[in-house]
Design a protein around this motif. Structure first.
Motif, short mmCIF file in Angstrom:
data_model
loop_
_atom_site.label_atom_id
_atom_site.label_comp_id
_atom_site.label_asym_id
_atom_site.label_seq_id
_atom_site.Cartn_x
_atom_site.Cartn_y
_atom_site.Cartn_z
N GLY A 9 0.82 -1.21 0.00
CA GLY A 9 0.00 0.00 0.00
C GLY A 9 0.85 1.25 0.00
N GLY A 10 0.56 2.15 -0.91
CA GLY A 10 1.29 3.40 -1.01
C GLY A 10 0.63 4.51 -0.23
N SER A 11 0.91 5.74 -0.63
CA SER A 11 0.38 6.91 0.07
C SER A 11 -1.14 6.85 0.16
CB SER A 11 0.80 8.19 -0.66
OG SER A 11 2.21 8.27 -0.74
N GLY A 12 -1.67 6.93 1.36
CA GLY A 12 -3.11 6.93 1.58
C GLY A 12 -3.71 5.56 1.80
N VAL A 13 -2.93 4.49 1.57
CA VAL A 13 -3.46 3.12 1.74
C VAL A 13 -2.62 2.44 2.81
CG1 VAL A 13 -3.99 0.94 0.60
CG2 VAL A 13 -4.14 3.08 -0.68
N TYR A 14 -3.13 2.38 4.03
CA TYR A 14 -2.36 1.89 5.17
C TYR A 14 -2.95 0.64 5.81
CZ TYR A 14 -0.37 6.55 4.61
OH TYR A 14 0.21 7.68 4.08
N ASP A 15 -4.04 0.11 5.26
CA ASP A 15 -4.59 -1.14 5.78
C ASP A 15 -5.55 -1.73 4.75
OD1 ASP A 15 -6.92 0.37 5.88
OD2 ASP A 15 -6.90 0.60 8.06
N ILE A 16 -6.09 -2.89 5.04
CA ILE A 16 -7.09 -3.53 4.19
C ILE A 16 -8.34 -3.75 5.03
CG2 ILE A 16 -7.71 -5.58 2.85
CD1 ILE A 16 -4.83 -6.00 2.19
N GLU A 17 -9.47 -3.33 4.54
CA GLU A 17 -10.71 -3.51 5.28
C GLU A 17 -11.32 -4.87 4.98
OE1 GLU A 17 -13.11 -0.23 4.08
OE2 GLU A 17 -11.95 1.26 5.21
N GLY A 18 -11.97 -5.47 5.98
CA GLY A 18 -12.71 -6.70 5.77
C GLY A 18 -11.92 -7.97 5.95
N LEU A 19 -10.65 -7.89 6.34
CA LEU A 19 -9.85 -9.09 6.55
C LEU A 19 -10.41 -9.92 7.70
CD1 LEU A 19 -6.06 -8.14 6.25
CD2 LEU A 19 -7.42 -9.50 4.67
N GLU A 20 -10.46 -11.24 7.52
CA GLU A 20 -10.87 -12.14 8.59
C GLU A 20 -9.65 -12.49 9.43
OE1 GLU A 20 -12.42 -15.46 6.49
OE2 GLU A 20 -13.80 -14.24 5.30
N ASN A 21 -9.82 -12.43 10.75
CA ASN A 21 -8.76 -12.76 11.70
C ASN A 21 -7.46 -12.01 11.41
OD1 ASN A 21 -10.45 -14.74 12.98
ND2 ASN A 21 -9.97 -16.15 11.30
N PRO A 22 -7.54 -10.70 11.26
CA PRO A 22 -6.32 -9.94 10.92
C PRO A 22 -5.34 -9.89 12.08
CG PRO A 22 -8.10 -8.44 11.46
CD PRO A 22 -8.70 -9.82 11.49
N GLN A 23 -4.07 -9.98 11.76
CA GLN A 23 -3.04 -9.82 12.78
C GLN A 23 -1.78 -9.26 12.15
OE1 GLN A 23 -1.36 -13.46 14.44
NE2 GLN A 23 -2.31 -14.68 12.83
N TRP A 24 -1.10 -8.40 12.89
CA TRP A 24 0.17 -7.86 12.45
C TRP A 24 1.27 -8.79 12.91
CZ3 TRP A 24 0.76 -3.74 9.25
CH2 TRP A 24 -0.34 -2.88 9.08
N ILE A 25 2.13 -9.22 11.98
CA ILE A 25 3.23 -10.11 12.33
C ILE A 25 4.56 -9.48 11.89
CG2 ILE A 25 1.76 -12.16 12.11
CD1 ILE A 25 3.26 -12.75 9.44
N THR A 26 5.60 -9.81 12.61
CA THR A 26 6.94 -9.34 12.27
C THR A 26 7.67 -10.42 11.50
OG1 THR A 26 7.05 -7.97 14.27
CG2 THR A 26 9.13 -8.48 13.18
N VAL A 27 8.20 -10.08 10.34
CA VAL A 27 8.98 -11.01 9.55
C VAL A 27 10.40 -10.47 9.44
CG1 VAL A 27 9.26 -12.13 7.30
CG2 VAL A 27 6.96 -11.77 8.23
N GLU A 28 11.35 -11.22 9.96
CA GLU A 28 12.74 -10.80 9.92
C GLU A 28 13.32 -11.06 8.53
OE1 GLU A 28 14.23 -9.30 12.37
OE2 GLU A 28 12.66 -9.57 13.89
N SER A 29 14.14 -10.14 8.05
CA SER A 29 14.78 -10.29 6.74
C SER A 29 16.28 -10.09 6.89
CB SER A 29 14.23 -9.26 5.74
OG SER A 29 15.03 -9.24 4.56
N PRO A 30 17.08 -10.91 6.21
CA PRO A 30 18.54 -10.70 6.24
C PRO A 30 18.97 -9.44 5.51
CG PRO A 30 17.98 -12.41 4.67
CD PRO A 30 16.71 -12.09 5.41
N PHE A 31 18.03 -8.80 4.81
CA PHE A 31 18.35 -7.58 4.08
C PHE A 31 18.00 -6.33 4.88
CE2 PHE A 31 17.97 -10.85 0.86
CZ PHE A 31 19.12 -10.63 0.12
N GLY A 32 17.68 -6.51 6.16
CA GLY A 32 17.39 -5.37 7.02
C GLY A 32 15.94 -5.32 7.45
N LYS A 33 15.51 -4.16 7.88
CA LYS A 33 14.16 -3.99 8.42
C LYS A 33 13.19 -3.53 7.34
CE LYS A 33 11.70 -1.64 12.19
NZ LYS A 33 11.05 -2.88 12.65
#
Length: 289
Positions: A9-33
């Motif tokens: 999502g770019g400028s103005g789009v910061y979430d998705i509406e209507g998701l079932e069981n939404p959760q924010w998860i952290t995914v580690e990447s070897p290329f940084g944050k």
């Protein structure tokens, strides 16, 4: 294989509406944050993964975004298809503010960004002659039409470094000499990295302004852009909501070969590869390495 739709999502789009069981998860990447955590859930039975490109609160500039970490994190989350949603300016009278463009070509004018997962110790060259996936672009076009959005099928996106907007001379050159249709700051190197990651990629560009070339509109005004962004944001969310039904829960191989982009791309022989770099490439290129 199950379809997993990734939305950047770019400028103005910061979430998705209507998701079932939404959760924010952290995914580690070897290329940084990455720009942010990933919002994961299901929509109409299809898994969806959302990443706010600039981070929640819009804290990353187009240049400071870690594009490699973003794409790597999506790949690690199991994403198969990436739809980029971004704001842009228009070089065409007929492509008006509020319209959407399904981009199919890019001219990359960025110069301060890491543009490849590969490097010394593991060299690879992928083709980006056709940098977006026609199958995925078609689905986005159909979703936009069904949502009642004025949408243009195809267009060339000029990716500039930013964060400043174009000078008048630049705007005229991109429009008249280079034949570009829209201009933005974020789709490159994102599209190139998605290709290296063997992910299908489509770009939905939401027009906010006429850049600075238009004689009746003057220079770009951020307050006007924000006003148009708000309207575009609701349209984009409607478009995204239609994608699960169009793409389906089960995914076949890409008929255009996006998911096999690395098949013959790696030039460094196994005995000469840098083990540290190969380890970092486990998600991106594990299929061929």
């Amino acid at each position: 294989m199950d379809t997993v739709i990734g939305i950047i999502g770019g400028s103005g789009v910061y979430d998705i509406e209507g998701l079932e069981n939404p959760q924010w998860i952290t995914v580690e990447s070897p290329f940084g944050k990455a720009s942010d955590d990933l919002l994961v859930g299901r929509l109409n039975g299809v898994k969806m993964v959302f990443l706010p490109r600039h981070g929640r609160g819009h804290v990353q500039t187009p240049t400071s975004i870690n594009y490699r970490a973003n794409i790597d994190a999506l790949k690690r989350a199991g994403v198969t298809d990436v739809i980029s949603v971004s704001a842009c300016g228009s070089f065409r009278d007929e492509m008006a503010p509020g319209d959407f463009v399904i981009v199919d070509q890019f001219i990359d004018r960025t110069y301060l960004r890491e543009k490849s997962f590969f490097g010394p110790g593991c060299v690879a060259h992928v083709s980006v002659a056709h940098p977006t996936c026609p199958r995925l672009g078609k689905a986005c076009f159909e979703a936009a039409r069904a949502e009642g959005i004025v949408v243009h099928d195809g267009g060339t996106y000029l990716a500039m470094e930013g964060p400043q907007f174009s000078t008048l001379a630049e705007s005229r050159m991109y429009r008249e000499s280079w034949g570009c249709d829209v201009i933005g700051m974020t789709n490159m190197p994102e599209a190139k990295l998605a290709r290296e990651a063997e992910l299908c990629y489509a770009s939905v560009a939401m027009i906010t302004d006429y850049d600075s070339w238009h004689p009746d509109h003057g220079e770009v005004d951020v307050t006007q852009i924000i006003a148009t962004l708000m309207g575009n944001s609701s349209k984009a969310k409607g478009l995204v909501a239609r994608l699960p039904d169009l793409l389906g829960a089960k995914r076949k191989d890409c008929p255009h070969g996006c998911d096999k982009a690395l098949e013959f791309a790696v030039l460094t022989g196994p005995q000469d590869r840098d083990p540290a770099l190969v380890a970092k490439l486990d998600a991106i290129a594990g299929r061929v390495l």
